[in-house]
Design a protein around this motif. Structure first.
Motif, PDB file in Angstrom:
ATOM      1  N   LYS A 693       2.333 -58.061 -39.807  1.00 11.28           N
ATOM      2  CA  LYS A 693       2.784 -56.672 -39.669  1.00 11.28           C
ATOM      3  C   LYS A 693       2.209 -55.811 -40.795  1.00 11.28           C
ATOM      4  CE  LYS A 693       6.778 -56.229 -37.878  1.00 11.28           C
ATOM      5  NZ  LYS A 693       8.246 -56.260 -37.631  1.00 11.28           N
ATOM      6  N   VAL A 694       2.169 -56.388 -42.007  1.00 11.22           N
ATOM      7  CA  VAL A 694       1.576 -55.674 -43.146  1.00 11.22           C
ATOM      8  C   VAL A 694       0.115 -55.347 -42.850  1.00 11.22           C
ATOM      9  CG1 VAL A 694       0.932 -55.849 -45.575  1.00 11.22           C
ATOM     10  CG2 VAL A 694       3.136 -56.736 -44.809  1.00 11.22           C
ATOM     11  N   GLU A 695      -0.632 -56.335 -42.403  1.00 11.36           N
ATOM     12  CA  GLU A 695      -2.058 -56.124 -42.141  1.00 11.36           C
ATOM     13  C   GLU A 695      -2.277 -55.141 -40.995  1.00 11.36           C
ATOM     14  OE1 GLU A 695      -3.739 -60.433 -43.747  1.00 11.36           O
ATOM     15  OE2 GLU A 695      -3.459 -60.127 -41.596  1.00 11.36           O
ATOM     16  N   HIS A 696      -1.385 -55.157 -40.023  1.00  9.90           N
ATOM     17  CA  HIS A 696      -1.504 -54.195 -38.915  1.00  9.90           C
ATOM     18  C   HIS A 696      -1.322 -52.762 -39.422  1.00  9.90           C
ATOM     19  CE1 HIS A 696      -1.419 -52.872 -34.749  1.00  9.90           C
ATOM     20  NE2 HIS A 696      -0.345 -52.131 -35.033  1.00  9.90           N
ATOM     21  N   ILE A 697      -0.347 -52.568 -40.284  1.00  3.57           N
ATOM     22  CA  ILE A 697      -0.119 -51.233 -40.846  1.00  3.57           C
ATOM     23  C   ILE A 697      -1.325 -50.795 -41.675  1.00  3.57           C
ATOM     24  CG2 ILE A 697       1.272 -49.949 -42.530  1.00  3.57           C
ATOM     25  CD1 ILE A 697       3.696 -51.604 -41.557  1.00  3.57           C
ATOM     26  N   ILE A 698      -1.832 -51.698 -42.507  1.00  2.88           N
ATOM     27  CA  ILE A 698      -2.996 -51.352 -43.336  1.00  2.88           C
ATOM     28  C   ILE A 698      -4.201 -51.048 -42.453  1.00  2.88           C
ATOM     29  CG2 ILE A 698      -4.669 -52.287 -44.986  1.00  2.88           C
ATOM     30  CD1 ILE A 698      -2.361 -53.837 -46.271  1.00  2.88           C
ATOM     31  N   GLY A 699      -4.447 -51.885 -41.433  1.00  5.11           N
ATOM     32  CA  GLY A 699      -5.598 -51.673 -40.556  1.00  5.11           C
ATOM     33  C   GLY A 699      -5.545 -50.339 -39.832  1.00  5.11           C
ATOM     34  N   GLN A 700      -4.381 -49.989 -39.336  1.00  2.00           N
ATOM     35  CA  GLN A 700      -4.250 -48.702 -38.649  1.00  2.00           C
ATOM     36  C   GLN A 700      -4.467 -47.536 -39.612  1.00  2.00           C
ATOM     37  OE1 GLN A 700      -0.440 -48.803 -36.515  1.00  2.00           O
ATOM     38  NE2 GLN A 700      -1.602 -49.146 -34.630  1.00  2.00           N
ATOM     39  N   GLY A 701      -3.966 -47.690 -40.835  1.00  4.84           N
ATOM     40  CA  GLY A 701      -4.177 -46.630 -41.821  1.00  4.84           C
ATOM     41  C   GLY A 701      -5.644 -46.472 -42.187  1.00  4.84           C
ATOM     42  N   ILE A 702      -6.352 -47.588 -42.306  1.00  4.50           N
ATOM     43  CA  ILE A 702      -7.786 -47.530 -42.604  1.00  4.50           C
ATOM     44  C   ILE A 702      -8.529 -46.838 -41.464  1.00  4.50           C
ATOM     45  CG2 ILE A 702      -9.859 -48.894 -43.081  1.00  4.50           C
ATOM     46  CD1 ILE A 702      -7.729 -48.927 -45.299  1.00  4.50           C
ATOM     47  N   MET A 703      -8.149 -47.144 -40.229  1.00  2.00           N
ATOM     48  CA  MET A 703      -8.796 -46.510 -39.076  1.00  2.00           C
ATOM     49  C   MET A 703      -8.592 -45.002 -39.093  1.00  2.00           C
ATOM     50  SD  MET A 703      -7.806 -49.358 -36.154  1.00  2.00           S
ATOM     51  CE  MET A 703      -8.648 -48.596 -34.776  1.00  2.00           C
ATOM     52  N   ASN A 704      -7.435 -44.539 -39.567  1.00  3.68           N
ATOM     53  CA  ASN A 704      -7.212 -43.093 -39.670  1.00  3.68           C
ATOM     54  C   ASN A 704      -8.230 -42.436 -40.591  1.00  3.68           C
ATOM     55  OD1 ASN A 704      -5.008 -43.048 -37.948  1.00  3.68           O
ATOM     56  ND2 ASN A 704      -3.521 -43.380 -39.593  1.00  3.68           N
ATOM     57  N   ALA A 705      -8.589 -43.136 -41.672  1.00  4.82           N
ATOM     58  CA  ALA A 705      -9.586 -42.590 -42.593  1.00  4.82           C
ATOM     59  C   ALA A 705     -10.992 -42.724 -42.016  1.00  4.82           C
ATOM     60  CB  ALA A 705      -9.492 -43.304 -43.941  1.00  4.82           C
ATOM     61  N   VAL A 706     -11.271 -43.853 -41.363  1.00  2.54           N
ATOM     62  CA  VAL A 706     -12.603 -44.070 -40.782  1.00  2.54           C
ATOM     63  C   VAL A 706     -12.923 -42.994 -39.752  1.00  2.54           C
ATOM     64  CG1 VAL A 706     -13.963 -45.619 -39.314  1.00  2.54           C
ATOM     65  CG2 VAL A 706     -12.644 -46.553 -41.233  1.00  2.54           C
ATOM     66  N   TYR A 707     -11.946 -42.669 -38.921  1.00  5.37           N
ATOM     67  CA  TYR A 707     -12.180 -41.698 -37.849  1.00  5.37           C
ATOM     68  C   TYR A 707     -11.785 -40.273 -38.253  1.00  5.37           C
ATOM     69  CZ  TYR A 707     -12.993 -45.830 -35.035  1.00  5.37           C
ATOM     70  OH  TYR A 707     -13.500 -47.008 -34.548  1.00  5.37           O
ATOM     71  N   ILE A 709      -9.159 -38.847 -39.191  1.00  7.08           N
ATOM     72  CA  ILE A 709      -7.861 -38.279 -38.845  1.00  7.08           C
ATOM     73  C   ILE A 709      -7.104 -37.901 -40.111  1.00  7.08           C
ATOM     74  CG2 ILE A 709      -5.632 -38.823 -37.766  1.00  7.08           C
ATOM     75  CD1 ILE A 709      -7.202 -40.667 -35.860  1.00  7.08           C
ATOM     76  N   MET A 710      -7.360 -38.665 -41.171  1.00  9.17           N
ATOM     77  CA  MET A 710      -6.784 -38.375 -42.481  1.00  9.17           C
ATOM     78  C   MET A 710      -7.873 -38.512 -43.533  1.00  9.17           C
ATOM     79  SD  MET A 710      -3.194 -40.513 -42.457  1.00  9.17           S
ATOM     80  CE  MET A 710      -1.926 -40.220 -41.231  1.00  9.17           C
ATOM     81  N   SER A 711      -7.645 -37.872 -44.679  1.00  5.43           N
ATOM     82  CA  SER A 711      -8.528 -38.114 -45.819  1.00  5.43           C
ATOM     83  C   SER A 711      -8.220 -39.497 -46.387  1.00  5.43           C
ATOM     84  CB  SER A 711      -8.320 -37.047 -46.891  1.00  5.43           C
ATOM     85  OG  SER A 711      -7.034 -37.209 -47.491  1.00  5.43           O
ATOM     86  N   ILE A 712      -9.063 -39.970 -47.271  1.00  2.00           N
ATOM     87  CA  ILE A 712      -8.839 -41.285 -47.871  1.00  2.00           C
ATOM     88  C   ILE A 712      -7.518 -41.307 -48.633  1.00  2.00           C
ATOM     89  CG2 ILE A 712      -9.687 -42.852 -49.672  1.00  2.00           C
ATOM     90  CD1 ILE A 712     -12.516 -42.210 -48.728  1.00  2.00           C
ATOM     91  N   ASP A 713      -7.263 -40.285 -49.432  1.00  2.00           N
ATOM     92  CA  ASP A 713      -6.007 -40.231 -50.192  1.00  2.00           C
ATOM     93  C   ASP A 713      -4.803 -40.191 -49.257  1.00  2.00           C
ATOM     94  OD1 ASP A 713      -6.861 -40.060 -53.036  1.00  2.00           O
ATOM     95  OD2 ASP A 713      -7.929 -38.302 -52.307  1.00  2.00           O
ATOM     96  N   GLU A 714      -4.908 -39.406 -48.189  1.00  2.00           N
ATOM     97  CA  GLU A 714      -3.803 -39.306 -47.244  1.00  2.00           C
ATOM     98  C   GLU A 714      -3.560 -40.640 -46.536  1.00  2.00           C
ATOM     99  OE1 GLU A 714      -4.236 -34.570 -45.976  1.00  2.00           O
ATOM    100  OE2 GLU A 714      -5.286 -36.140 -44.847  1.00  2.00           O
ATOM    101  N   ALA A 715      -4.654 -41.335 -46.202  1.00  2.00           N
ATOM    102  CA  ALA A 715      -4.524 -42.614 -45.494  1.00  2.00           C
ATOM    103  C   ALA A 715      -3.794 -43.639 -46.357  1.00  2.00           C
ATOM    104  CB  ALA A 715      -5.901 -43.131 -45.098  1.00  2.00           C
ATOM    105  N   ILE A 716      -4.160 -43.723 -47.642  1.00  2.00           N
ATOM    106  CA  ILE A 716      -3.498 -44.687 -48.535  1.00  2.00           C
ATOM    107  C   ILE A 716      -2.038 -44.306 -48.739  1.00  2.00           C
ATOM    108  CG2 ILE A 716      -3.484 -45.655 -50.867  1.00  2.00           C
ATOM    109  CD1 ILE A 716      -5.794 -46.605 -49.043  1.00  2.00           C
ATOM    110  N   GLU A 717      -1.781 -43.026 -48.894  1.00  2.00           N
ATOM    111  CA  GLU A 717      -0.398 -42.567 -49.060  1.00  2.00           C
ATOM    112  C   GLU A 717       0.428 -42.908 -47.821  1.00  2.00           C
ATOM    113  OE1 GLU A 717       2.113 -38.387 -49.778  1.00  2.00           O
ATOM    114  OE2 GLU A 717      -0.083 -38.412 -49.926  1.00  2.00           O
TER     115      GLU A 717
END
Length: 728
Positions: A693-707, A709-717
């Motif tokens: 579940k942790v890795e799923h959350i991290i992966g989805q957040g990374i995809m937001n930055a890749v595409y 949808i969010m800036s890098i700072d926003e994605a990590i936050e």
């Protein structure tokens, strides 16, 4: 035949430039190197490798002197020497064959002396080591005698015969075999005396009424001597042979020269023995002997003292390969839930042996990863699954909920964990100090690379001209990305010598999280530091994500949901480097690329642990027959065959099994890497977490930055926010 002048004229360069290129010397531009090599190829010029070696003043050469390469004990020994020397690229070797004849060996010593070899490994037929010392004029420290110990030998390596002798005599005693034949090598050699004399003494001590017939022979005379056992009507109970060749000669002599059926034959062999009823073997470690000889020759000195080294063997019992008969009316079955993998494929190939040994049918249900995870999280609805393969990321979280502890399976099977190191047991078996599963397809991330690419003079020069750095195996992700970008820029689709640099898998959140975490861990980040709630370090995570996104611009990106596509791409010579789990890579060892595969620790040297475990579901009522499966699967013989078929394991004896390490040379590195590998599925307080579940959350957040949808700072936050909501 073309010469240097002809090549220089065709290439339009100076004679000295041609010489430098062909001998890999000097500071020559890529353009001129390509012109010279193209001209040399066009004119059919071939550089003499021997001459190139002789021109090298720093050449370190080893002479390997053997009686022949027909006998297993010599072929396996030599192959281990050859394989071990591959780890020392600056050292060359030559093989000399003497046919076991003194005259030939003296002639070989003249050639070795003239060739200025620095060190010697020999199985000699000479009686006195001083002949070597006088003829070669090199230090006795630099000459290792193997198997046979001549007078005054300073360094002598052989097998430890105590283990096989004890095991063989115990077998004879248990079977009440008293009429015993022994066929061994000529007994005037110290090593052979050690086997034959100790064996006879042990038999007479333990079996008081034993009648022993001894036969000694040279390798050339063994076939004739074998017939001596069958010249009269007296039937032997058993014949003990010192090696495979003598065992084969006994069976042939019995067939053609004996009136009675062949007695049982017990013999010493390499681990890959032939299998037949009435033929029993004790595996001995010829290959480990060869490896130790090379490593000790290159790394240690005796300081003038006599050194005798005896190499221990693989097993502690005689191997009997005959079938066991079971009651076929029981109609017993086990059901295993697992993932598609090389280890699963290997296991399926071995299941006929399991059935023949136990009478139990194992049904294997192979499901996609997400489906397996869904079943495991709802296992009470799937009570028909007895055994389950659980990914290491989910194992601690699921173990106490769905698995039967090992000490409650049948009569208890936690003793099987003795095959594994403490580090492996802690990560793949124990949860809160209780063992719930056994390691299966245990894995670790490694860096694989194309040795031929990294050793190419032209590519090395091109890389230096562009980056003012040497092309070498990367130790950091900055170096890794620099090399990957370089290969991307020079990539040619139709040229296997110009592959793309590296790959990224962006087809799913789990894969993306894993590849991001590679960089995050290399930069010093952790998910679980002092808190029970997983969190990314903001500063490290932002830098790691920026680097991850940057490399997507020049890497070969795959959209698949697993890492099989990048592995296949590397196998097809389309990538220069690949970071992957070794349990997904083993099949590449069987490919045509295998001679060019290099391997190393991942950049940053913080690899992630992969693979999984096998456990017994609490829903199953078949603990007694499940115990039989576990004991079959984790027997050393079956584990060896599983790995040889492309499966994966890290049982402790693996690193000393040279036939396996020869086929998968990265296994020894992987075994060592496991001790520092990471997979954060348990908090510092010992609480288990659902790492999937942790890795799923991290992966989805990374995809937001890749595409974007969010800036890098926003994605990590946002990732940290979601982790707090889910796990606080």
């Amino acid at each position: 035949m073309a010469n240097i002048k002809d090549i220089a004229k065709l290439a339009g360069v100076a004679h000295g430039t041609v010489s430098n290129v062909l001998n890999n010397k000097g500071n020559v531009s890529v353009k001129k190197m390509e012109a010279v090599l193209a001209a040399a190829k066009q004119m059919g010029y071939q550089l003499s490798v021997k001459g190139q070696q002789l021109r090298s003043s720093n050449d370190h050469k080893i002479a390997v002197i053997l009686p022949q390469l027909v006998s297993e004990k010599y072929t396996v020994l030599f192959n281990a020497i050859r394989q071990t020397l591959l780890n020392y690229p600056d050292i060359t070797y030559d093989l000399f064959i003497t046919d076991g004849l003194e005259f030939n060996e003296l002639k070989v010593l003249e050639r070795v002396q003239a060739g200025e070899y620095k060190q010697v490994i020999t199985v000699t037929c000479l009686d006195n080591a001083n002949i070597y010392f006088d003829a070669l004029q090199i230090s006795p420290d630099d000459i290792i005698f193997v198997y046979r110990k001549p007078i005054d030998a300073q360094r002598f390596f052989t097998l430890n015969y105590d283990q096989p002798i004890d095991s063989i005599v115990e077998y004879l005693f248990d079977k009440r075999l008293t009429n015993i034949g022994v066929i061994a090598e000529e007994n005037h050699w110290v090593g052979n005396q050690s086997f034959a004399t100790k064996l006879e003494e042990k038999i007479r001590k333990q079996i008081s009424n034993a009648k022993i017939t001894m036969q000694y022979s040279s390798d050339n005379e063994v076939y004739k001597e074998a017939f001596n056992f069958f010249t009269d009507s007296t039937a032997l109970d058993v014949i003990i042979a010192q090696d495979t060749e003598r065992a084969k000669c006994i069976t042939q002599a019995s067939f053609y020269g004996g009136l009675n059926s062949c007695p049982e034959v017990v013999y010493l062999s390499d681990s890959a023995s032939f299998i037949a009823n009435g033929i029993l073997d004790y595996p001995v470690n010829y290959a480990q002997l060869g490896k130790e000889v090379v490593e000790q020759l290159l790394s240690s000195s005796t300081d003038g003292k006599t050194e005798i080294v005896e190499i221990s063997n693989l097993n502690v019992s005689v191997e009997r390969h005959s079938l066991i008969t079971f009651d076929r009316n029981a109609n017993q079955t086990l059901n295993l839930l697992t993932l598609p993998s090389p280890s699963t494929n290997a296991l399926i190939k071995l299941l006929p042996h399991f059935y023949k040994q136990t009478g139990i049918t194992l049904n294997v249900s192979i499901r996609p990863y997400e489906e397996v995870l869904d079943i495991l999280n709802n296992i009470e609805q799937y009570s028909y699954f007895d055994l389950v393969r659980i990914d290491i990321a989910s194992f601690p979280w699921l173990a106490e909920k769905i698995l039967t502890p090992l000490d409650q399976i049948g009569n208890g099977i936690d003793d099987l964990l003795n095959y594994f190191s403490d580090a492996v047991k802690l990560k793949f078996s124990y949860v809160n100090n209780l063992a719930y599963a056994t390691p299966f397809d245990t894995s670790i991330q490694l860096l694989f690379y194309r040795k031929d690419i990294f050793d190419s003079p032209i590519l090395k020069r091109m890389f230096y001209e562009k980056n003012n750095k040497e092309l070498s195996v990367p130790k950091t992700f900055d170096e890794f990305d620099l090399i990957a970008r370089f290969f991307n820029e020079i990539h040619r689709t139709d040229d296997p010598q110009r592959p793309e640099g590296a790959s990224s898998s962006i087809g799913g959140a789990r894969l993306i999280a894993t590849e991001f975490l590679q960089r995050y861990y290399a930069n010093g980040g952790r998910l679980l530091s002092t808190k029970s709630t997983p969190q990314l370090n903001d500063e490290i995570a932002v830098a790691s994500l920026q680097a991850y996104i940057n490399q997507l611009r020049f890497n070969k990106n795959f959209q698949g949901m697993w890492w099989d596509e990048p592995v296949k791409s590397f196998e097809n010579s389309e990538l220069a480097m690949l970071i992957t789990y070794m349990n997904l890579f083993n099949d590449v060892a069987h490919s045509k690329l295998s001679p060019n595969i290099g391997f190393a620790s991942v950049p940053g040297e913080i690899p992630q642990i992969g693979g999984g475990v096998i456990g017994l579901s609490k829903q199953s009522q078949k603990g007694n027959i499940a115990e039989q499966f576990y004991r079959w699967l984790y027997s050393p013989d079956v584990m060896d065959h599983l790995v040889m078929l492309g499966g994966n394991s890290v049982y402790q004896d693996l690193k000393d099994n040279q036939p396996i390490c020869y086929r998968y040379p990265w296994l020894s590195l992987a075994y060592n890497e496991l001790s520092k590998g990471i997979r954060e599925n348990v908090t510092v307080a010992g609480e288990t977490i659902d790492l999937r579940k942790v890795e799923h959350i991290i992966g989805q957040g990374i995809m937001n930055a890749v595409y974007k949808i969010m800036s890098i700072d926003e994605a990590i936050e946002n990732i940290n926010k979601m982790l707090r909501l889910q796990f606080s």
